[in-house]
Motif scaffolding. Structure first.
Motif, PDB file in Angstrom:
ATOM      1  N   GLY A 109      -5.020  14.145  -5.302  1.00 15.23           N
ATOM      2  CA  GLY A 109      -5.177  15.725  -4.968  1.00 15.23           C
ATOM      3  C   GLY A 109      -3.405  15.374  -5.957  1.00 15.23           C
ATOM      4  O   GLY A 109      -3.019  16.610  -5.600  1.00 15.23           O
ATOM      5  N   ASN A 110      -3.420  14.703  -6.820  1.00 13.42           N
ATOM      6  CA  ASN A 110      -2.192  15.812  -7.804  1.00 13.42           C
ATOM      7  C   ASN A 110      -2.435  15.757  -8.935  1.00 13.42           C
ATOM      8  O   ASN A 110      -3.757  16.570  -9.121  1.00 13.42           O
ATOM      9  N   LYS A 111      -1.018  15.754  -9.491  1.00 10.44           N
ATOM     10  CA  LYS A 111      -1.917  16.796 -10.675  1.00 10.44           C
ATOM     11  C   LYS A 111      -1.373  15.952 -12.269  1.00 10.44           C
ATOM     12  O   LYS A 111      -0.849  16.490 -13.479  1.00 10.44           O
ATOM     13  N   LYS A 149       0.665  -1.052   0.107  1.00 10.38           N
ATOM     14  CA  LYS A 149       0.286  -0.114   0.297  1.00 10.38           C
ATOM     15  C   LYS A 149       0.931   1.162   0.107  1.00 10.38           C
ATOM     16  O   LYS A 149       1.716   1.366   1.527  1.00 10.38           O
ATOM     17  N   LEU A 150       0.240   2.230  -0.139  1.00 10.55           N
ATOM     18  CA  LEU A 150       1.444   3.194  -1.170  1.00 10.55           C
ATOM     19  C   LEU A 150       0.809   4.762  -1.090  1.00 10.55           C
ATOM     20  O   LEU A 150      -0.363   4.843  -1.990  1.00 10.55           O
ATOM     21  N   GLU A 151       0.684   5.644  -0.476  1.00 10.28           N
ATOM     22  CA  GLU A 151       0.411   6.959  -0.266  1.00 10.28           C
ATOM     23  C   GLU A 151       0.640   7.755  -0.258  1.00 10.28           C
ATOM     24  O   GLU A 151       1.546   8.406   0.120  1.00 10.28           O
ATOM     25  N   LEU A 152       0.147   8.356  -1.491  1.00  3.63           N
ATOM     26  CA  LEU A 152       0.449   9.601  -2.160  1.00  3.63           C
ATOM     27  C   LEU A 152      -0.222  10.998  -2.625  1.00  3.63           C
ATOM     28  O   LEU A 152       0.340  11.211  -2.799  1.00  3.63           O
ATOM     29  N   SER A 153      -1.043  11.374  -1.327  1.00  2.00           N
ATOM     30  CA  SER A 153      -2.068  11.803  -2.295  1.00  2.00           C
ATOM     31  C   SER A 153      -1.239  13.440  -1.574  1.00  2.00           C
ATOM     32  O   SER A 153      -0.975  13.587  -0.504  1.00  2.00           O
ATOM     33  N   TYR A 186     -10.891  -1.080  -8.273  1.00  2.00           N
ATOM     34  CA  TYR A 186     -11.882  -0.246  -7.292  1.00  2.00           C
ATOM     35  C   TYR A 186     -11.361   0.995  -8.195  1.00  2.00           C
ATOM     36  O   TYR A 186      -9.621   0.948  -8.488  1.00  2.00           O
ATOM     37  N   LEU A 187     -11.706   1.960  -8.706  1.00  2.00           N
ATOM     38  CA  LEU A 187     -11.342   3.190  -8.855  1.00  2.00           C
ATOM     39  C   LEU A 187     -12.182   3.986  -8.175  1.00  2.00           C
ATOM     40  O   LEU A 187     -13.444   4.703  -7.903  1.00  2.00           O
ATOM     41  N   ASP A 188     -10.749   5.025  -7.065  1.00  2.00           N
ATOM     42  CA  ASP A 188     -11.326   6.490  -6.321  1.00  2.00           C
ATOM     43  C   ASP A 188     -12.832   5.488  -5.574  1.00  2.00           C
ATOM     44  O   ASP A 188     -13.606   5.851  -5.290  1.00  2.00           O
ATOM     45  N   ASN A 223      -9.567  13.682  -7.056  1.00  3.59           N
ATOM     46  CA  ASN A 223      -9.332  15.517  -7.281  1.00  3.59           C
ATOM     47  C   ASN A 223      -7.879  15.776  -8.086  1.00  3.59           C
ATOM     48  O   ASN A 223      -7.219  16.915  -8.067  1.00  3.59           O
ATOM     49  N   CYS A 224      -8.174  14.817  -9.005  1.00  5.52           N
ATOM     50  CA  CYS A 224      -6.898  14.933 -10.198  1.00  5.52           C
ATOM     51  C   CYS A 224      -7.455  15.208 -11.110  1.00  5.52           C
ATOM     52  O   CYS A 224      -9.080  15.420 -11.691  1.00  5.52           O
ATOM     53  N   GLU A 225      -6.893  16.430 -12.385  1.00  8.67           N
ATOM     54  CA  GLU A 225      -7.578  17.031 -13.633  1.00  8.67           C
ATOM     55  C   GLU A 225      -7.955  15.913 -14.576  1.00  8.67           C
ATOM     56  O   GLU A 225      -8.922  16.123 -14.825  1.00  8.67           O
TER      57      GLU A 225
END
Length: 248
Positions: free
Chosen positions: A97-99, A68-72, A144-146, A122-124
């Protein structure tokens, strides 16, 4: 606090190989790169680097057991192929929440064969037309997505399930309690009706009846006293008559 210093503090007198979970949220990356992590963290299974100012994953070390990797809430816009190289066994990846803007950026995750859950909230990229359908098609291993599957079913959460069971138990107990209260109220009202009916039919004496009863007792007592007085008088009269006869 700098990321390198934060990681050193989180070790808490342990060696990197002894660490299975590492959380360094809200510290600072001085140049937007991963700092302080080395290949010695080979037993790491969970890593959280939320809001640390990352712009690149190029310096991420090899973490073969990471799941598991959290990078938000960072500023990552690409370079996701690094994850396939350094973290091949990822099952959960949060990049919210990234770009990230393009599907081509996410395409690099195709080599993460064990990836089951991906978060891009919250990504574009989420504003693209048919975003969800495109991601599920591009990454067929993702379930699962979002937080939702392709059929819009929410991802299971063991903690949420436990809470639901507790709430169900409480809800189940509520109506039973209400039912008991209603029974008691019914019984009380029935008892009240019986008592009222009984009193109405004359089964219970009212205050006037009690007063009448007392008056009758007093009258009877007065009559007995009067009879005794008359008896004494008659007795005395008889005695007087006898004395008169003797004198004659």
């Amino acid at each position: 606090m700098e990321m390198k210093k934060r990681i050193s503090l989180e070790l808490r007198n342990r060696t990197p190989v002894e660490v299975a979970e590492l959380v360094v949220d809200n510290c600072r990356s001085s140049d937007g790169e991963v700092e302080g992590l080395t290949d010695d963290f080979k037993e790491l299974e969970f890593l959280s680097m939320v809001n640390v100012g990352l712009t690149s994953l190029a310096k991420l070390p090899s973490l073969p057991k990471l799941r598991k990797l959290e990078l938000s809430d960072n500023n990552i816009s690409g370079g996701l192929e690094t994850l396939s190289e350094k973290c091949p066994n990822l099952t959960y990846l949060n990049l919210s929440g990234n770009k990230i803007k393009e599907l081509s950026t996410v395409e690099a995750l195709q080599h993460l064969k064990n990836l089951k859950s991906l978060d891009l909230f919250n990504c574009e990229i989420t504003t693209l037309e048919e975003y969800r359908e495109s991601i599920f098609e591009l990454l067929p291993q993702v379930m699962y997505l979002d937080g939702f599957d392709a059929e819009d079913n929410e991802a299971p959460d063991s903690e949420a399930d436990d809470d639901d069971e507790d709430e169900d138990g409480e809800e189940g107990g509520g109506p039973l309690g209400d039912y008991d209260d209603e029974d008691e109220d019914d019984e009380g009202s029935e008892g009240g009706e019986v008592g009222l009916s009984y009193a109405t039919k004359g089964g219970l004496p009212d205050d006037d009846d009690e007063d009448d009863y007392v008056d009758e007792e007093e009258e009877e007592g007065g009559e007995e006293e009067e009879a005794e007085v008359h008896g004494e008088k008659r007795k005395r009269d008889a005695e007087d008559e006898g004395e008169d006869d003797d004198d004659d």
